[in-house]
Write a protein that holds these residues in place. Structure first.
Motif, PDB file in Angstrom:
ATOM      1  N   GLY A  27      94.982  73.486  95.135  1.00 28.30           N
ATOM      2  CA  GLY A  27      93.568  73.311  95.455  1.00 28.30           C
ATOM      3  C   GLY A  27      92.765  74.559  95.126  1.00 28.30           C
ATOM      4  O   GLY A  27      91.572  74.487  94.840  1.00 28.30           O
ATOM      5  N   GLU A  81      90.493  82.431  98.718  1.00 29.91           N
ATOM      6  CA  GLU A  81      90.925  82.230  97.333  1.00 29.91           C
ATOM      7  C   GLU A  81      90.872  83.565  96.579  1.00 29.91           C
ATOM      8  O   GLU A  81      90.533  83.627  95.407  1.00 29.91           O
ATOM      9  N   GLU A 104      82.489  71.973 101.993  1.00 29.26           N
ATOM     10  CA  GLU A 104      83.903  71.777 102.355  1.00 29.26           C
ATOM     11  C   GLU A 104      83.979  70.677 103.408  1.00 29.26           C
ATOM     12  O   GLU A 104      83.333  70.774 104.448  1.00 29.26           O
ATOM     13  N   ASN A 109      87.887  73.593 107.132  1.00 28.52           N
ATOM     14  CA  ASN A 109      89.125  74.163 107.676  1.00 28.52           C
ATOM     15  C   ASN A 109      88.798  75.089 108.839  1.00 28.52           C
ATOM     16  O   ASN A 109      89.190  74.859 109.988  1.00 28.52           O
ATOM     17  N   ASP A 129      84.758  70.850  98.049  1.00 29.05           N
ATOM     18  CA  ASP A 129      86.140  71.230  98.328  1.00 29.05           C
ATOM     19  C   ASP A 129      86.657  70.192  99.320  1.00 29.05           C
ATOM     20  O   ASP A 129      86.474  70.308 100.523  1.00 29.05           O
ATOM     21  N   ALA A 187      89.740  69.399 100.130  1.00 29.83           N
ATOM     22  CA  ALA A 187      91.163  69.593 100.403  1.00 29.83           C
ATOM     23  C   ALA A 187      91.645  68.548 101.420  1.00 29.83           C
ATOM     24  O   ALA A 187      92.723  67.978 101.274  1.00 29.83           O
ATOM     25  N   ARG A 188      90.799  68.286 102.438  1.00 32.32           N
ATOM     26  CA  ARG A 188      91.142  67.281 103.460  1.00 32.32           C
ATOM     27  C   ARG A 188      90.103  66.167 103.502  1.00 32.32           C
ATOM     28  O   ARG A 188      89.759  65.675 104.572  1.00 32.32           O
ATOM     29  N   LYS A 244      98.405  68.445 101.319  1.00 31.70           N
ATOM     30  CA  LYS A 244      98.074  68.719 102.729  1.00 31.70           C
ATOM     31  C   LYS A 244      98.507  67.499 103.545  1.00 31.70           C
ATOM     32  O   LYS A 244      99.671  67.134 103.508  1.00 31.70           O
ATOM     33  N   SER A 304      96.860  69.086  93.318  1.00 33.22           N
ATOM     34  CA  SER A 304      95.484  68.717  93.652  1.00 33.22           C
ATOM     35  C   SER A 304      94.888  68.054  92.421  1.00 33.22           C
ATOM     36  O   SER A 304      95.338  68.316  91.305  1.00 33.22           O
TER      37      SER A 304
HETATM   38  C1  LIG Z   1      94.363  74.399 101.485  1.00 30.92           C
HETATM   39  C2  LIG Z   1      92.940  74.420 101.081  1.00 30.92           C
HETATM   40  C3  LIG Z   1      92.569  74.584  99.737  1.00 30.92           C
HETATM   41  C4  LIG Z   1      93.538  74.779  98.586  1.00 30.92           C
HETATM   42  O1  LIG Z   1      94.703  75.335  98.900  1.00 30.92           O
HETATM   43  P1  LIG Z   1      95.988  75.472  97.954  1.00 30.92           P
HETATM   44  O2  LIG Z   1      96.952  76.034  98.918  1.00 30.92           O
HETATM   45  O3  LIG Z   1      95.610  76.373  96.857  1.00 30.92           O
HETATM   46  O4  LIG Z   1      96.370  74.115  97.469  1.00 30.92           O
HETATM   47  C5  LIG Z   1      91.234  74.566  99.449  1.00 30.92           C
HETATM   48  N1  LIG Z   1      90.317  74.368 100.397  1.00 30.92           N
HETATM   49  C6  LIG Z   1      90.628  74.175 101.686  1.00 30.92           C
HETATM   50  C7  LIG Z   1      89.552  73.907 102.681  1.00 30.92           C
HETATM   51  C8  LIG Z   1      91.952  74.202 102.075  1.00 30.92           C
HETATM   52  O5  LIG Z   1      92.254  74.021 103.363  1.00 30.92           O
END
Ligand SMILES: *Cc1c(COP(=O)(O)O)cnc(C)c1O
Length: 346
Positions: free
Chosen positions: A62, A92, A140, A144, A173, A175-176, A204, A212
């Motif tokens: 991700g 990141e 996002e 997170n 983003d 991710a979730r 995830k 991803s």
């Molecule tokens: C985990 C995460 C990512 C990407 O994570 P990778 O470990 O590189 O796959 C990106 N954004 C959020 C909000 C995350 O929780």
């Protein structure tokens, strides 16, 4: 037999099930740098279609999908607008500066979420030589650091309206994102109309071991494919990995509701403990809470370790629990007991 360790550190710790491994073994593969891996293409096309976007790009992480998107949407001397705890900024490795040479405008949000008015106020005057050019907004969902908070579609629509009117691109983003969709009842198809690009993590809550996908228009993904190559992310018979992603999308989305229910149960137990000062509202699978001054985070985590439970420290006195595929109801019960067995030091 010893009881299994309960790993609440992250939803990335899941191991592929036998059925997922079987799907990986049976996947037809080819050289994806030549565009010849049918399983990778199937994942890219089906996930794009799901979100109402034209094309997709399978990547190892991700972080890579986010950073490729940011690079494709910006140039040096431009600026990315995001919330101050955004993963793209905080976790990141400073990649926005490293890969894109772009500046970042950070907004203080409500549990990771920003408003259209905040975004609009952060857009730089275009004709002033002192400023970078505002070119991209990153949201996002779920957030997170915000404890798994979700955006409403109305909030997203308002931000998308600002982005269009002011000529900025809008990246998600996600991710979730499936946690958000399951928790709110929103549909993936609604997202394609608002976002120029979407990053979705398969590794995830969905339980795939790797991967991803980045989604967007055909022209955008074509550009991103070259950026993935220069970052060293062009993979060959990656269909083995993409097959796990396809399996995850087919089998592991609806069950996220179970993770959310378990997270709420843990959140409720925590809120009732005298050593817990605050629990962020539990909307999805993340439970972020703050311990009172009397309970040191190290003491708390050591107590959990003794009960075979692992969790993450998330800032001073802050702890994060994450529920996922490898956490079942029996484990939640064990965690509840361990939490209730801990008393505040005198
Ligand atoms: C985990 C995460 C990512 C990407 O994570 P990778 O470990 O590189 O796959 C990106 N954004 C959020 C909000 C995350 O929780």
């Amino acid at each position: 037999m010893a009881e299994p360790v309960i790993d609440l550190r992250s939803d990335t710790v899941t191991r592929p099930t036998a059925a997922m491994l079987d799907a990986m073994l049976r996947a037809p593969v080819g050289d994806d740098v030549y565009g010849e891996d049918p399983t990778v293409r199937a994942l890219e096309e089906s996930s794009a279609a799901l979100f109402g976007l034209e094309d997709g790009l399978f990547c190892p992480s991700g972080t890579m999908t986010n950073q490729i998107a940011i690079k494709a949407h910006t140039e040096p001397l431009s600026e990315v607008i995001c919330e101050q705890t955004a993963h793209v900024y905080l976790w990141e490795v400073g990649g926005i500066a490293f890969h894109s040479g772009a500046s970042v405008a950070l907004l203080p949000g409500d549990r990771g979420r920003v408003t259209a008015a905040q975004v609009e106020a952060a857009i730089r005057q275009p004709d002033n030589v002192h400023y970078p050019t505002s070119s991209l907004i990153c949201l996002e969902n779920t957030s997170n650091r915000g404890g798994g908070s979700c955006y409403s579609l109305d909030a997203i629509a308002s931000i998308a309206e600002v982005a269009r009117r002011r000529g900025l691109a809008l990246h998600l983003d996600g991710a979730r994102i499936f946690n958000a969709l399951v928790a709110t009842g929103q549909s993936a198809a609604d997202y394609g109309q608002y976002f120029d690009s979407i990053s979705v993590c398969l590794s995830k809550g969905l339980g795939a071991p790797v991967g991803s996908v980045l989604l967007g228009s055909k022209a955008f993904i074509h550009k991103c494919r070259r950026i993935r190559k220069v970052m060293g992310g062009g993979m060959r018979q990656a269909g083995i990995l993409a097959a796990a992603g396809i399996y995850a999308l087919e089998h592991n989305v609806e069950r996220l509701a179970d993770d959310h229910r378990r997270a709420r149960e843990l959140g409720a137990t925590l809120a009732a403990q005298p050593y817990v000062a605050e629990v962020l509202p539990t909307e999805t699978n993340l439970v972020i809470f703050r311990l009172t001054e009397e309970m040191r985070a190290e003491t708390f985590l050591a107590h959990l370790e003794q009960h075979g439970i692992r969790a993450s420290s998330f800032g001073p006195q802050m702890i994060r629990f994450v529920t996922h595929l490898d956490v079942d109801d029996t484990m939640v019960e064990r965690v509840n007991h361990a939490l209730q067995a801990l008393s505040v030091p005198a």
